[in-house]
Design an enzyme around this catalytic site. Sequence first.
Site, PDB file in Angstrom:
ATOM      1  N   HIS A  55       1.812  -4.951   9.085  1.00 60.76           N
ATOM      2  CA  HIS A  55       1.955  -3.800   9.972  1.00 60.76           C
ATOM      3  C   HIS A  55       1.024  -2.659   9.571  1.00 60.76           C
ATOM      4  O   HIS A  55       0.497  -1.950  10.421  1.00 60.76           O
ATOM      5  CB  HIS A  55       3.409  -3.324   9.963  1.00 60.76           C
ATOM      6  CG  HIS A  55       3.738  -2.359  11.047  1.00 60.76           C
ATOM      7  ND1 HIS A  55       3.834  -2.728  12.369  1.00 60.76           N
ATOM      8  CD2 HIS A  55       3.979  -1.022  11.021  1.00 60.76           C
ATOM      9  CE1 HIS A  55       4.141  -1.672  13.102  1.00 60.76           C
ATOM     10  NE2 HIS A  55       4.227  -0.632  12.311  1.00 60.76           N
ATOM     11  N   HIS A  65       7.226  -1.290  18.967  1.00 60.33           N
ATOM     12  CA  HIS A  65       8.427  -1.110  18.157  1.00 60.33           C
ATOM     13  C   HIS A  65       9.344  -2.288  18.439  1.00 60.33           C
ATOM     14  O   HIS A  65      10.516  -2.130  18.789  1.00 60.33           O
ATOM     15  CB  HIS A  65       9.099   0.231  18.446  1.00 60.33           C
ATOM     16  CG  HIS A  65       9.375   1.025  17.206  1.00 60.33           C
ATOM     17  ND1 HIS A  65      10.516   1.742  16.999  1.00 60.33           N
ATOM     18  CD2 HIS A  65       8.644   1.190  16.070  1.00 60.33           C
ATOM     19  CE1 HIS A  65      10.481   2.333  15.806  1.00 60.33           C
ATOM     20  NE2 HIS A  65       9.344   2.007  15.228  1.00 60.33           N
TER      21      HIS A  65
END
Length: 707
Positions: free
Chosen positions: A44, A90
């Site tokens: 990420h 998300h």
Amino acid sequence: MTARAPKYRELGLTDSEYELIVEKLGREPNDVELAMFSLLWSEHCAYKHSRKLLRRLPTEGERVVMGPGENAGAVDIGSGCAVAFKVESHNHPSAVEPFEGAATGVGGILRDVFAIGARPIAILDSLRFGELDSPRSRHLLDGAVRGIGHYGNSIGVATVGGEIYFEEPYEHNCLVNAMCIGFARTADMVRAAAAGPGNAIVLMGASTGRDGIGGASVLASAELGGGDEAKRPTVQIGDPFEESKLLECCLELLAKGLLVSLQDLGAAGLTSSAGEMASAGGVGIDIDVAEVPLREADMEPFEIMVSESQERMLAVVEPARMAEVRATAEKWQTGSAVIGTVTEGDTIRLYDLEPAEPEGWIYGNRQTLADGAAPEEELLALLGAPSIASKRWAFEQYDSIVGSRTVRRPEQADAAVLQLPEADNAIAVSIDGNGRRVACNPYAGTIESVLECAQNLACVGAEPLGLTNCLNFGNPEKPTGAWQLDRAVSGLADACNALGVPVVGGNVSLYNEGPEGPIYPTPVVAMVGELPDPARVAGSAFVDEGDTIGLIGPFEPNLAGSELAKQRGELKMGLPQPDIENVAAACEIVRNAVRAGKLSSVHDVSDGGLAVAIAECAIAGSIGCETNIEHLRKRGAQPTEALFGEGLGGFLVSGDRAALEDLGAVLIGTVGGDAISIGAGDRSLSVSLAAAERAWRSLDAQVETAV
């Protein structure tokens, strides 16, 4: 008894990565260092599997103000003004806690935009869930839509568009991608790089707590599994009212020239933000965790450094200006604390993928449409399909007009349109992606997503300025996932190069897998364009009885990867290669026609094919039509393909007959009546306008009842 795994493995680090850490430090890392490495080296934060691929993307352009590497990209729109925009995911937090996951996704993308000095003016979202007959999917859908509406409405930023798809591979791992558009004076914009040894590092906004600890490594860089309930503490909690104060404070500080640089605290909190600022500026940073304002007094140093508490920003400030900075923060009733110093002062670790094309279709496909269905039944089934049907139930939860910039609301046109009187023009924005078609052919499907965005902009007369993306894929350490990612990035690069559209930023979300397997490979692309006169924007609805209906562009329908193929249970690998050059030429014709006010309506042919596009225009205008699409037979299409085949380059337009002929449109019918009639040889059909609308509106009532 099974031995417990080493702590570094629990944090997501591999044996070889841990060995490298020990080698670099010359000793074993302490808990703070280990936590920081685990986050900074996560997919990420580090993009370790994708960075090498992303170098293929074009990032230069004469209108580019800020490109990749900044909090958000930005393009010049004239008059000393710029538009900033970015899309981020998300996904994993939303799969665990949909309301807070989606809400904080919106909060995070807002901060990315105002971090460069742009005021957020619009939000779009791209959502994917499992089939709607699944209780889990309905739960995730309800929570995510409410979370987006709660945060955007509370902070006062209009949600102007988006998309929602329902497909079985997203059952366990939903996708929540949020996009923000911001407006700025170019001279007022600021970059994220730290600079000036001796300058203060200032943490602004909310106090730091334990919420979100481990979110980036635990949630966004690993597959989801059966223990997801235990991961709820890693999901951040948002406060849009705190963010509103922080936004106004930061914009005032930037307007006064009081900040050297500004950075959002997102994934990995202080660890990532401080590291990114130091790396970008080629300097060092000293942080004293004892100076960080805490919400919970007993937090350990490693917790402070990795906390993902929301509504926080990190700034670099010259010491002589600290008093003014503190006074401005107090004015807006938001926190400010000096937590460190810029100091004097490069290694990026890349992982090669091992791609391998799958031997065949690896996803399930339930048949929902009976064999031998009549064309009328097929049309109504497609109109009622959750991915195609009206999404009014969702967008009515969002304030789409706050800020008084919205020219076209959701379902009024193919792209959102916002007026920018400060720059004496307007912008349009579209967000698109069809994971099912990308799964059929990652390269061609990704090109289609880019062209679909360009077509949507053309429908409102906008010329593309820049593109941002969010690459949602499964596990890149598996051969199929690596192959899908590699081919999709190549398709994205080739499409952007061919169109001359720079990629100004983006996001990568990998490991979107659950026990049942990976999601569809889903590159979501968002494009911003400009148009001179928003008053001339045509809608998608048929307008006047007697108007001529025409088709513009190199549309060649094919059932491969289509919604009809899905409902028939006939999905498989393979997709035609898009004709980028001819699609781009058609976009230019339509764009110029809209700007000249020559069209009453315009709508691109997309999900469900030409028959669905015709029905959508009729439903939107509350008026029927008489059409014949037999001309597509000359292009090699069979009747069912002509009706429901999908492909790029088709624009359904209506207006004056002579104007359409001048544009080179193929004339296919006339607006009028209370039925939708389509001639297609032995598959010709006619349904009442009322029946078509009931099918298209059916999801509104279904979702309201289900959730």
